[in-house]
Design a protein around this motif. Structure first.
Motif, PDB file in Angstrom:
ATOM      1  N   ALA C 199       9.493   8.356   4.642  1.00  0.00           N
ATOM      2  CA  ALA C 199       9.740   9.672   4.075  1.00  0.00           C
ATOM      3  C   ALA C 199      10.723   9.599   2.916  1.00  0.00           C
ATOM      4  CB  ALA C 199      10.271  10.604   5.166  1.00  0.00           C
ATOM      5  N   VAL C 200      11.743   8.785   3.062  1.00  0.00           N
ATOM      6  CA  VAL C 200      12.725   8.690   1.979  1.00  0.00           C
ATOM      7  C   VAL C 200      12.080   8.110   0.730  1.00  0.00           C
ATOM      8  CG1 VAL C 200      14.787   7.466   1.240  1.00  0.00           C
ATOM      9  CG2 VAL C 200      14.735   8.566   3.448  1.00  0.00           C
ATOM     10  N   GLN C 201      11.225   7.090   0.908  1.00  0.00           N
ATOM     11  CA  GLN C 201      10.555   6.510  -0.263  1.00  0.00           C
ATOM     12  C   GLN C 201       9.663   7.528  -0.925  1.00  0.00           C
ATOM     13  OE1 GLN C 201       9.257   2.232   0.109  1.00  0.00           O
ATOM     14  NE2 GLN C 201       9.665   2.671   2.244  1.00  0.00           N
ATOM     15  N   ALA C 202       8.934   8.296  -0.093  1.00  0.00           N
ATOM     16  CA  ALA C 202       8.042   9.297  -0.666  1.00  0.00           C
ATOM     17  C   ALA C 202       8.859  10.369  -1.364  1.00  0.00           C
ATOM     18  CB  ALA C 202       7.177   9.911   0.437  1.00  0.00           C
ATOM     19  N   ASP C 203      10.018  10.718  -0.790  1.00  0.00           N
ATOM     20  CA  ASP C 203      10.812  11.806  -1.333  1.00  0.00           C
ATOM     21  C   ASP C 203      11.448  11.415  -2.659  1.00  0.00           C
ATOM     22  OD1 ASP C 203      11.930  14.462  -0.895  1.00  0.00           O
ATOM     23  OD2 ASP C 203      13.837  13.365  -0.937  1.00  0.00           O
ATOM     24  N   THR C 204      12.024  10.209  -2.717  1.00  0.00           N
ATOM     25  CA  THR C 204      12.669   9.798  -3.963  1.00  0.00           C
ATOM     26  C   THR C 204      11.666   9.268  -4.974  1.00  0.00           C
ATOM     27  OG1 THR C 204      13.031   7.642  -3.000  1.00  0.00           O
ATOM     28  CG2 THR C 204      14.840   9.192  -2.843  1.00  0.00           C
ATOM     29  N   GLY C 205      10.478   8.895  -4.495  1.00  0.00           N
ATOM     30  CA  GLY C 205       9.484   8.352  -5.403  1.00  0.00           C
ATOM     31  C   GLY C 205       9.752   6.921  -5.812  1.00  0.00           C
ATOM     32  N   VAL C 206      10.764   6.305  -5.205  1.00  0.00           N
ATOM     33  CA  VAL C 206      11.062   4.900  -5.525  1.00  0.00           C
ATOM     34  C   VAL C 206      10.716   4.050  -4.312  1.00  0.00           C
ATOM     35  CG1 VAL C 206      12.821   3.270  -6.198  1.00  0.00           C
ATOM     36  CG2 VAL C 206      12.916   5.605  -7.047  1.00  0.00           C
ATOM     37  N   TRP C 207       9.701   3.207  -4.454  1.00  0.00           N
ATOM     38  CA  TRP C 207       9.389   2.299  -3.358  1.00  0.00           C
ATOM     39  C   TRP C 207      10.438   1.203  -3.314  1.00  0.00           C
ATOM     40  CZ3 TRP C 207       3.414   1.559  -4.219  1.00  0.00           C
ATOM     41  CH2 TRP C 207       2.788   2.792  -3.969  1.00  0.00           C
ATOM     42  N   PHE C 208      10.748   0.782  -2.122  1.00  0.00           N
ATOM     43  CA  PHE C 208      11.874  -0.145  -1.992  1.00  0.00           C
ATOM     44  C   PHE C 208      11.560  -1.518  -2.550  1.00  0.00           C
ATOM     45  CE2 PHE C 208      13.614   2.613   1.538  1.00  0.00           C
ATOM     46  CZ  PHE C 208      14.521   3.194   0.680  1.00  0.00           C
ATOM     47  N   VAL C 209      10.286  -1.790  -2.848  1.00  0.00           N
ATOM     48  CA  VAL C 209       9.994  -3.083  -3.462  1.00  0.00           C
ATOM     49  C   VAL C 209      10.695  -3.184  -4.810  1.00  0.00           C
ATOM     50  CG1 VAL C 209       7.881  -2.321  -4.576  1.00  0.00           C
ATOM     51  CG2 VAL C 209       8.181  -4.725  -4.007  1.00  0.00           C
ATOM     52  N   LEU C 210      10.921  -2.024  -5.447  1.00  0.00           N
ATOM     53  CA  LEU C 210      11.601  -2.030  -6.740  1.00  0.00           C
ATOM     54  C   LEU C 210      13.083  -2.328  -6.579  1.00  0.00           C
ATOM     55  CD1 LEU C 210       9.912   1.101  -8.279  1.00  0.00           C
ATOM     56  CD2 LEU C 210       9.388  -1.288  -8.684  1.00  0.00           C
ATOM     57  N   LEU C 211      13.671  -1.824  -5.476  1.00  0.00           N
ATOM     58  CA  LEU C 211      15.101  -2.061  -5.261  1.00  0.00           C
ATOM     59  C   LEU C 211      15.343  -3.404  -4.595  1.00  0.00           C
ATOM     60  CD1 LEU C 211      16.077   1.467  -3.944  1.00  0.00           C
ATOM     61  CD2 LEU C 211      16.206   0.592  -6.254  1.00  0.00           C
ATOM     62  N   GLN C 212      14.381  -3.846  -3.817  1.00  0.00           N
ATOM     63  CA  GLN C 212      14.594  -5.049  -3.012  1.00  0.00           C
ATOM     64  C   GLN C 212      13.478  -6.072  -3.199  1.00  0.00           C
ATOM     65  OE1 GLN C 212      17.005  -6.057  -1.061  1.00  0.00           O
ATOM     66  NE2 GLN C 212      18.293  -4.318  -1.488  1.00  0.00           N
ATOM     67  N   PRO C 213      13.225  -6.509  -4.411  1.00  0.00           N
ATOM     68  CA  PRO C 213      12.105  -7.453  -4.602  1.00  0.00           C
ATOM     69  C   PRO C 213      12.317  -8.762  -3.841  1.00  0.00           C
ATOM     70  CG  PRO C 213      13.433  -7.286  -6.589  1.00  0.00           C
ATOM     71  CD  PRO C 213      13.919  -6.217  -5.665  1.00  0.00           C
ATOM     72  N   VAL C 214      13.569  -9.228  -3.797  1.00  0.00           N
ATOM     73  CA  VAL C 214      13.829 -10.497  -3.112  1.00  0.00           C
ATOM     74  C   VAL C 214      13.542 -10.346  -1.619  1.00  0.00           C
ATOM     75  CG1 VAL C 214      15.553 -12.245  -2.654  1.00  0.00           C
ATOM     76  CG2 VAL C 214      15.569 -11.031  -4.821  1.00  0.00           C
ATOM     77  N   ALA C 215      14.050  -9.263  -1.042  1.00  0.00           N
ATOM     78  CA  ALA C 215      13.817  -9.023   0.378  1.00  0.00           C
ATOM     79  C   ALA C 215      12.324  -8.942   0.657  1.00  0.00           C
ATOM     80  CB  ALA C 215      14.506  -7.730   0.810  1.00  0.00           C
ATOM     81  N   MET C 216      11.584  -8.296  -0.250  1.00  0.00           N
ATOM     82  CA  MET C 216      10.142  -8.156  -0.039  1.00  0.00           C
ATOM     83  C   MET C 216       9.476  -9.525  -0.010  1.00  0.00           C
ATOM     84  SD  MET C 216       7.078  -8.057  -1.809  1.00  0.00           S
ATOM     85  CE  MET C 216       5.621  -7.895  -0.813  1.00  0.00           C
ATOM     86  N   LEU C 217       9.856 -10.382  -0.945  1.00  0.00           N
ATOM     87  CA  LEU C 217       9.259 -11.720  -0.968  1.00  0.00           C
ATOM     88  C   LEU C 217       9.568 -12.477   0.324  1.00  0.00           C
ATOM     89  CD1 LEU C 217       9.695 -13.173  -4.545  1.00  0.00           C
ATOM     90  CD2 LEU C 217       7.603 -12.861  -3.234  1.00  0.00           C
ATOM     91  N   GLY C 279       4.705   3.211   2.483  1.00  0.00           N
ATOM     92  CA  GLY C 279       3.836   3.658   3.574  1.00  0.00           C
ATOM     93  C   GLY C 279       2.658   4.475   3.085  1.00  0.00           C
ATOM     94  N   TRP C 280       2.577   5.719   3.582  1.00  0.00           N
ATOM     95  CA  TRP C 280       1.438   6.566   3.223  1.00  0.00           C
ATOM     96  C   TRP C 280       1.619   7.259   1.894  1.00  0.00           C
ATOM     97  CZ3 TRP C 280       4.408  10.641   2.885  1.00  0.00           C
ATOM     98  CH2 TRP C 280       5.456  10.813   3.811  1.00  0.00           C
ATOM     99  N   ASP C 281       2.692   6.950   1.184  1.00  0.00           N
ATOM    100  CA  ASP C 281       2.987   7.659  -0.054  1.00  0.00           C
ATOM    101  C   ASP C 281       2.012   7.246  -1.152  1.00  0.00           C
ATOM    102  OD1 ASP C 281       4.329   9.164  -1.973  1.00  0.00           O
ATOM    103  OD2 ASP C 281       5.505   7.418  -2.594  1.00  0.00           O
ATOM    104  N   GLY C 282       1.442   8.248  -1.823  1.00  0.00           N
ATOM    105  CA  GLY C 282       0.554   7.955  -2.922  1.00  0.00           C
ATOM    106  C   GLY C 282      -0.114   9.230  -3.391  1.00  0.00           C
ATOM    107  N   PRO C 283      -0.573   9.247  -4.604  1.00  0.00           N
ATOM    108  CA  PRO C 283      -1.158  10.479  -5.136  1.00  0.00           C
ATOM    109  C   PRO C 283      -2.601  10.691  -4.668  1.00  0.00           C
ATOM    110  CG  PRO C 283      -1.154   8.769  -6.796  1.00  0.00           C
ATOM    111  CD  PRO C 283      -0.550   8.167  -5.568  1.00  0.00           C
ATOM    112  N   ILE C 284      -3.034  11.920  -4.769  1.00  0.00           N
ATOM    113  CA  ILE C 284      -4.421  12.385  -4.576  1.00  0.00           C
ATOM    114  C   ILE C 284      -4.958  12.073  -3.185  1.00  0.00           C
ATOM    115  CG2 ILE C 284      -6.771  12.441  -5.498  1.00  0.00           C
ATOM    116  CD1 ILE C 284      -5.466  11.310  -8.141  1.00  0.00           C
TER     117      ILE C 284
END
Lengths: 631, 101, 343, 173
Positions: C199-217, C279-284
């Motif tokens: 919900a927070v990612q959907a609300d802010t519109g910033v996916w955490f992969v952008l903030l945490q690319p290293v963690a994602m890898l 998660g489920w965040d995305g347009p249309i």
């Protein structure tokens, strides 16, 4: 670039160089030296920039370190006349010595470490000079002690160097206790650690009403004890001659602008405070005069060139303190500045000679023909003349100022004046004795060489025959400092202005006369005994063998310390050791052995079934609980 | 469930663990018994925490500490077991009686 | 905030049944699809056709295989440790179902909404290790045992960077707290609640992969290892260990391991989607569609890696985990904590 | 009520397998079952986070480590069983303890259940208390864990040395 940033560059660059050089490049000497030299240049440029664009009034740039109760401990730099002049002198002399060391230490296997320590030394001294806070002052005061310890003991394979380093450390530590007490008392009295604030409290003429005069005397006395240790005054002066066990550039640094200067600078820094403590000032004056005289007599008879210079340092430090404690900030401070130049110069010359001929003995040096090292010899003559106070060199002006300040009347001042004149006379005498012994060697004279074993420099396989080399890397700093020793004397007016003092005491010819006369008298005697062709090259003291021995044995002060302090302590330590090893340890061993034996006996009666024990323990607990539950 | 029930449950678990510690000859079996006893203690703490305590965070933190200590203990115990096995090629306590003295 | 199955069905038993049914359906369909998909991807990468015969482009091939598996004789080798041997597939499979029921499939409806969902998912991951060991030990076969040992060592090692790389997300969410407004509703936000993370990612519109690319890898690599996918498929390296811990299993018992493996892939990808890709965040498109789309993109990436990279040696695998991933994830965690504190 | 009863039965059954099974591997699985039951009990006692930690650390960590120890040591060979005398003595001690402490428990009156706010039960509260009130204990525990790791490596590593004289030169000691 504002002032705070420049000051930061000045103070921080040696630290950075120290860390980088020591951590990263201790074994890559060239890089380490390069880093340290770069930082030295940066410091010098920054210090010079600060000095040239100095504000007339003091500025402090600080930032908070931490807060205890109401007292906030601020770290930072304090820029006023005193710190700016000293900072520039420190940076300049240190840089000269660093450059000089490039050549002097060229073959030393540990020179990466050496340069790193030089940077540490410079950082400690600069931070001490610029410190804006008593705590900072104390921290860097101790760091200066530490770095000089490291540098004096730089050749730690040599037992004498280690002993000298320890001696320097311990002797100065005795003074530091006094200093620390003094600083605490000062803090208690004033309630602040801010140097500028303290200066303001004591600034007004007459004593501050808030602090009882006795307390001020006590604070000043305690601070002075610290100064005695650091600046090698009687009775804690014995470490300084031994400190020449370090490499000669280190001696040059220690004796001119850094270590010993720190004590004088402390007095200058808190001169307002000292002015409010007249009794202590008289004590200081007495001690300083006595020290100046005492060290001069030692210098008269010493044969080791570095020792002569070391005694002269003690003596000149006494002169500075005479100036300061006679009430003239300018006189003492001026002499501190000029002395930094010519003493560094003389040590660098001594280093060059030692490098060239491989001995410390002046007579041997002269006979080896080191006078052929022209530039060095010119430096020696200029430096020696400046030390002797020959006009128009730097030492003359400052020493004249000091003599000029002694205008009090009464028996005490008369004695002091006589002592100072005698010391000045002896200064001229021994400095020219040194010059003549080196430049006018006389194989037929009565002068006796010491055993050549004294050769101090590491790579001392130079034979006396060929012309000693004078590498330019060594000559450069010598020339620079020669110019300084000639020129700084004329900057008195500028220095006085920076210190915020009207150039009150413009000497007339008549006032100059005694100083010049005394100096020339000393030179003449030296010429008669050492310089002229066919001279006996044995001082007048040689006619009185007991006195000669007294001087040569350094007035038996070291022996006295050895007997009174060192031996009892060693004896007591041995007693403690015996008690510890025999009685206590023996008892403890017996006890332990008893326990072990008891444990062994128990273990032998032990069947080693842990589970049985656990079960028994649990069952007994259960029975106990059952019993308690039934109650 | 009353607090008594939970505590009796913990007690039973503890006694089973105790039996394991006392009866097993295998060192790992003994370790299992110890773990059971520790867990019984944890259950007890949490039961008290749930039913009696005023500040429920404390009991849970105590249990977390117990779990952490158990992890440390198990690591040490297992490494000792391995060392013993390498020395004697057996982890039977009966063979360890020469540990005495 | 989303409603749970318990809210919708009222009765806990009914909700439980519906949840398990739903999850099983999704996982079964996923397995069927993934097996076909994997064959197609591998064929595509190797320039072949892959299954083409049964159904359109071989879509029904897996169904046919499944029927074949069901009809096979269940062989129980002599000398197996019976209770362990029989319980093992269940122990591997059950945690998967439980873990899947914790994920927020959509914005409005989730199966369970638990404040410590993230921890629980890792907890169920820990269970699977026991199942693997039971299979390897119970089979009374040295290849199976060796495979199980490798698998366990790998799993517990890679669990550390997995958790450590998820923690920065928890920090990021918690730093928004304690109260956070989502669509006009103030909620006490919780960093370990998966629904809140989405919900927070959907609300802010910033996916955490952008903030945490290293963690994602790190997370993605750790998931590859946790699911024993190439290049970390040492536990079942065919040339060395036959088929690893499930060597001795046949018929539908083997099928369950297979099922669990592909389900694990799906859950790993879904968790990565929740943590890093909104998660489920995305347009249309509706939420669940986005959710599965992202998850299958990640699965595709996993397959792509499997058919591209060679297998690591076992010591390389361990060195990589302990020498590279764990320090890196700790540094990443510290830097994140520092930045959160400072900014 | 029913759930709690089931959990207790599961836990105790697992524990009995854990201490009774002849094969040590079975005993470890019994322990695993018992630990899972304890975790469920934690959940019933309103501490799901602790339950999750219990599973993560005990089942995911300690039992797995035990399994490794079994594989690295005896390899799960069937050991000779315990003698009857040994078992009887142990059971006697355990029973004695059970009865006496059980008497104490059943004889104790406990106070009423206090009302705690939901906030006090939250996971956040654990975190806050862990880093504020119990900070020192927390730090101590980390030191203990570190020492345990180092100690475990040292002890287990020294075993290697005794087997392989070549490694002894590099040495842990």
């Amino acid at each position: 670039m504002n002032h705070s940033l420049i000051a930061l560059v000045c103070v921080a660059s040696p630290l950075i160089a120290f860390v980088v050089a020591l951590v990263g490049f201790r074994r890559r000497h060239g890089i380490a030296a390069g880093i340290v030299l770069t930082s030295g240049v940066a410091s010098l440029v920054a210090a010079a920039a600060l000095l040239l664009t100095a504000h007339p009034e003091a500025q402090a740039f600080t930032s908070r370190w931490f807060v205890i109760g109401d007292v906030s401990i601020e770290f930072g730099v304090l820029l006023d006349g005193r710190t700016l002049i000293m900072g520039a002198v420190v940076a300049l002399v240190t840089l000269c010595i660093q450059i000089y060391s490039l050549s002097y230490m060229a073959d030393d296997p540990g020179r990466g470490r050496f340069f790193a320590f030089l940077a540490l030394f410079e950082w400690s001294m600069l931070s001490f000079v610029f410190s804006a806070n008593l705590l900072q002052t104390f921290i860097f005061w101790e760091l200066i002690g530490l770095s000089s310890f490291l540098l004096i003991g730089f050749w730690y394979e040599k037992p004498s160097a280690v002993a000298a380093a320890k001696k320097a450390f311990i002797m100065t530590r005795i003074g530091d206790v006094g200093l620390f007490i003094g600083l605490i008392l000062l803090f208690r009295a004033t309630g602040t650690l801010d140097v500028m604030e303290i200066g303001r409290i004591f600034e007004p003429q007459g004593q501050p009403s808030s602090i009882p005069p006795g307390q001020i005397e006590l604070i000043a006395l305690m601070l002075f004890i610290g100064v005695i240790g650091k600046s090698a005054q009687f009775p804690l002066h014995t470490w300084l001659p031994d400190a020449m066990e370090g490499p000669t550039p280190v001696s040059a640094l220690l004796h001119s602008a850094t270590m010993v200067a720190a004590g004088i600078f402390l007095v200058a820094r808190f001169h307002e405070l000292f002015l409010d403590a007249p009794t202590t000032m008289r004590v200081m004056l007495g001690i300083a005069t006595f020290t100046a005289l005492l060290a001069a007599t030692m210098a008269m008879v010493a044969k080791d060139m570095k020792r002569v210079l070391a005694y002269s340092s003690i003596s000149q430090l006494g002169f500075m303190l005479i100036g300061l404690s006679a009430g003239s900030l300018f006189a003492g401070y001026f002499h501190l500045t000029t002395h930094a130049f010519f003493k560094a110069l003389l040590f660098l010359c001594a280093g060059a000679y030692i490098h060239g001929c491989g001995t410390n003995d002046m007579i041997a040096m002269g006979r080896a023909g080191v006078a052929r090292m022209r530039i060095t010899t010119i430096g020696l003559v200029v430096g020696g003349a400046a030390l002797a106070g020959i006009p128009p060199l730097a030492g003359f002006f400052s020493k004249e100022q000091i003599i000029g300040t002694l205008d009090g009347s009464g028996l005490f001042y008369t004695i002091i004046r006589i002592g100072v004149y005698a010391a000045a006379f002896l200064t001229a005498y021994y400095s020219f004795r040194m010059i003549f012994l080196i430049t006018r060697p006389n194989a037929d004279s009565l002068a006796v060489e010491d055993e050549p074993a004294h050769a101090q420099h590491a790579g001392s396989d130079h034979s006396a025959g060929h012309d000693p080399a004078e590498p330019w890397v060594m000559c450069g700093p010598i020339i620079l400092l020669t110019l300084g020793a000639i020129g700084v004397g004329f900057l008195g007016g500028r220095i006085a202005a920076l210190l915020g003092i009207e150039h009150a005491h413009a000497p007339t010819l008549a006032e100059m006369a005694p100083a010049v006369g005394i100096a020339l008298l000393g030179v003449a005697l030296a010429w008669f005994e050492f310089g002229r062709t066919g001279a006996r090259q044995a001082g007048f003291v040689a006619s009185f063998p007991p006195v000669q021995t007294l001087f040569e044995k350094r007035w038996y002060i070291d022996e006295f310390y050895q007997r009174v302090f060192v031996r009892p302590v060693v004896w007591f330590a041995k007693l403690c050791y015996g008690t510890e090893t025999r009685a206590l340890d023996g008892a403890a061993d017996k006890l332990a052995r008893g326990v072990v034996r008891a444990g062994g006996e128990t273990a032998r009666r032990h069947i080693g079934r842990l589970q049985l024990y656990i079960g028994a323990a649990v069952a007994s607990v259960a029975v106990l609980v059952f019993y308690l539950a039934m109650e | 469930m009353t607090i008594q029930a939970w505590m009796m449950f913990a007690l039973v678990l503890f006694c089973i663990g105790l039996y394991g510690v006392l009866a097993r000859r295998n060192l790992i079996g003994i370790l299992i018994g110890i773990e059971l006893m520790l867990n019984a203690a944890s259950v007890n703490v949490l039961a008290v925490n749930y039913h009696v305590a005023n500040d429920p965070a404390v009991g849970r933190i105590i249990v977390l500490f117990i779990i952490g200590l158990a992890a440390a203990e198990a690591a040490i115990a297992l490494s000792i077991i391995l060392a013993v096995y390498r020395q004697r090629t057996s982890i039977d306590v009966a063979n360890l009686e020469e540990l005495k003295g | 905030m989303p409603r749970t199955f318990l809210d919708i069905f009222g009765n806990p038993l009914l909700a439980l049944g519906a949840g398990i049914g739903g999850v099983m359906t999704v996982l079964s369909l996923n397995t069927l699809f993934c097996i076909w998909f994997e064959r197609k991807v591998s064929a595509w990468i190797q320039r072949r056709m892959g299954p083409m015969e049964v159904g359109f482009h071989g879509t029904l091939q897996t169904v046919a295989d499944m029927i074949k598996l069901l009809g096979k004789q269940l062989i129980t080798p002599r000398g197996v440790d019976k209770p362990l041997y029989h319980l093992a597939p269940l122990m591997v499979f059950a945690p998967v179902v439980a873990a899947a029921s914790l994920l927020p499939f959509s914005k409005t409806v989730v199966l369970t909404n638990i404040n410590i969902g993230l921890v629980l998912i890792f907890m169920f991951g820990g269970f699977a290790v026991i199942g693997i060991f039971m299979a390897g030990w119970g089979s009374n076969n040295k290849y199976a045992l060796l495979g199980a040992m490798r698998s366990i060592a790998q799993n517990i090692s890679y669990e550390i960077p997995l958790i450590l790389s998820a923690l920065p997300i928890v920090l990021l969410i918690s730093a928004k707290g304690p109260m956070y407004e989502i669509e006009g509703e103030m909620i006490a936000i919780n960093g370990m609640n998966l629904a809140h993370i989405t919900a927070v990612q959907a609300d802010t519109g910033v996916w955490f992969v952008l903030l945490q690319p290293v963690a994602m890898l790190i997370f993605f690599i750790a998931i590859l290892a946790e699911t024993n996918r190439a290049p970390f498929d040492i536990p079942e390296a065919e040339s060395e260990l036959v088929a690893g811990f499930h060597t001795e299993y046949s018929g539908m018992r083997f099928g369950l391991f297979f099922f669990a493996e592909y389900s694990n892939m799906l859950i790993g990808s879904m968790l990565a989607t929740v943590l890093f890709f909104g998660g489920w965040d995305g347009p249309i498109l509706p939420g669940p569609v986005w959710f599965f789309l992202k998850a299958y993109l990640l699965i595709f990436a996993m397959m792509w890696i499997r058919w591209t990279f060679p297998r690591l040696r076992f010591d390389q695998l361990m060195t990589f985990c302990w020498g590279a991933l764990i320090p890196l994830s700790i540094v990443n965690l510290l830097v994140t904590a520092f930045l959160i504190k400072v900014l | 009520m029913i759930a709690a009863g089931l959990v207790m039965v599961l836990t105790i059954a697992g524990a009995i397998i854990g201490v009774g099974a002849r094969r040590i591997v079975h005993a470890i699985f019994g322990l695993g079952i018992s630990l899972a039951g304890v975790a469920l009990a934690f959940g019933l006692l309103r501490s799901p986070f602790v339950a999750a930690m219990e599973v993560l650390i005990y089942i995911g960590g300690i039992t797995v480590a035990m399994v490794f120890a079994v594989m690295l040591s005896s390899g799960g060979r069937n050991e000779p069983g315990e003698g009857l005398l040994r078992r009887t003595l142990a059971a006697g001690a355990a029973l004695l303890f059970l009865v006496s402490v059980g008497l104490v428990i059943s004889g104790t009156e406990f106070g009423p259940m206090p009302e705690a706010v939901d906030e006090a039960w939250s996971v956040q509260q654990i975190g806050r208390d862990l880093l504020n009130r119990f900070n020192v204990v927390f730090e101590l525990l980390s030191v203990v864990l570190l020492l345990a790791i180092v100690g475990a490596i040292t002890i287990a590593g020294r075993g290697d040395e005794s087997l392989d004289p070549a490694a002894a030169d590099e040495g842990w000691a």
